[in-house]
Design a protein around this motif. Sequence first.
Motif, PDB file in Angstrom:
ATOM      1  N   ALA A   1      -3.746   8.877  -5.300  1.00 56.43           N
ATOM      2  CA  ALA A   1      -3.165   8.174  -4.155  1.00 56.43           C
ATOM      3  C   ALA A   1      -4.230   7.346  -3.431  1.00 56.43           C
ATOM      4  CB  ALA A   1      -2.512   9.163  -3.198  1.00 56.43           C
TER       5      ALA A   1
ATOM      6  N   TYR B   1      -5.226   4.379  -5.876  1.00 55.00           N
ATOM      7  CA  TYR B   1      -4.187   3.358  -5.974  1.00 55.00           C
ATOM      8  C   TYR B   1      -4.022   2.603  -4.655  1.00 55.00           C
ATOM      9  CZ  TYR B   1      -2.590   5.334 -10.428  1.00 55.00           C
ATOM     10  OH  TYR B   1      -2.499   5.772 -11.721  1.00 55.00           O
ATOM     11  N   THR B   2      -4.200   3.297  -3.541  1.00 52.14           N
ATOM     12  CA  THR B   2      -4.100   2.634  -2.245  1.00 52.14           C
ATOM     13  C   THR B   2      -5.201   1.593  -2.089  1.00 52.14           C
ATOM     14  OG1 THR B   2      -3.116   4.615  -1.291  1.00 52.14           O
ATOM     15  CG2 THR B   2      -4.028   3.028   0.250  1.00 52.14           C
TER      16      THR B   2
ATOM     17  N   ILE C   1       0.821  -1.205   0.000  1.00 47.14           N
ATOM     18  CA  ILE C   1       0.000   0.000   0.000  1.00 47.14           C
ATOM     19  C   ILE C   1       0.859   1.261   0.000  1.00 47.14           C
ATOM     20  CG2 ILE C   1      -1.735   1.241   1.351  1.00 47.14           C
ATOM     21  CD1 ILE C   1      -2.809  -1.514   2.195  1.00 47.14           C
TER      22      ILE C   1
ATOM     23  N   SER D   1      -4.483  -1.356  -4.435  1.00 42.70           N
ATOM     24  CA  SER D   1      -3.453  -2.225  -3.890  1.00 42.70           C
ATOM     25  C   SER D   1      -3.990  -3.060  -2.730  1.00 42.70           C
ATOM     26  CB  SER D   1      -2.262  -1.383  -3.429  1.00 42.70           C
ATOM     27  OG  SER D   1      -1.258  -2.201  -2.903  1.00 42.70           O
ATOM     28  N   TYR D   2      -4.800  -2.461  -1.881  1.00 42.79           N
ATOM     29  CA  TYR D   2      -5.368  -3.194  -0.756  1.00 42.79           C
ATOM     30  C   TYR D   2      -6.224  -4.369  -1.237  1.00 42.79           C
ATOM     31  CZ  TYR D   2      -8.434  -4.425   3.076  1.00 42.79           C
ATOM     32  OH  TYR D   2      -9.138  -5.132   4.011  1.00 42.79           O
TER      33      TYR D   2
ATOM     34  N   PHE E   1       0.585   4.258  -2.644  1.00 45.26           N
ATOM     35  CA  PHE E   1       0.332   5.641  -2.231  1.00 45.26           C
ATOM     36  C   PHE E   1       1.358   6.587  -2.848  1.00 45.26           C
ATOM     37  CE2 PHE E   1       0.755   9.198   0.746  1.00 45.26           C
ATOM     38  CZ  PHE E   1      -0.551   9.651   0.775  1.00 45.26           C
TER      39      PHE E   1
END
Length: 170
Positions: A80, A83-84, A58, A87-88, A62
């Motif tokens: 950010a 994308y965070t 993550i 990814s999570y 970010f």
Amino acid sequence: MTRPHYILLPVSPIFIGFSLLCAFLLNLLPWGGLTGVPDFVALVLVFWGIHQPRKVGIGVAFFMGLLMDVHDASRLGENALAYTLLSYFAIMMHRRVLWFPLMTQALHVLPLLLLTQSIQLLVRFLVNGNLPGWTYFIESPVSVALWPCVTWMLLAPQRRAVDRDHTRPI
């Protein structure tokens, strides 16, 4: 289950960084407002989130989101945040996705990419009230169509044998 399963070599952190840099540079190219140009950073982040969740997490997502925010001159944190969350969710489902063939993996990646675009759209709508047309979401199916090619390219360095032994099948 007739397809062979190859034991992959560990991925180099330098190669991961290089692939993220290449994806960022592809996003920097002036595509001239073309509709359906994929978000290469999101595609590479979801790939590494599924294949190497301990190395690309993550925090990396970010940071890449902040870089994309600065490049796009968008609200700081828009990419950010997207994308965070991307990814999570990629890390959350990485064990399940790897069991499927490549095209089924692509179908699992589609909702993640649509979620990323939806979050970006929601932030833009809340800030300035503009909604783009329905062509805004063409980017995700184009990215899913690129999934087999991206997977082949990013797994290629891990497939080579350290010492070639022709008597061993691995």
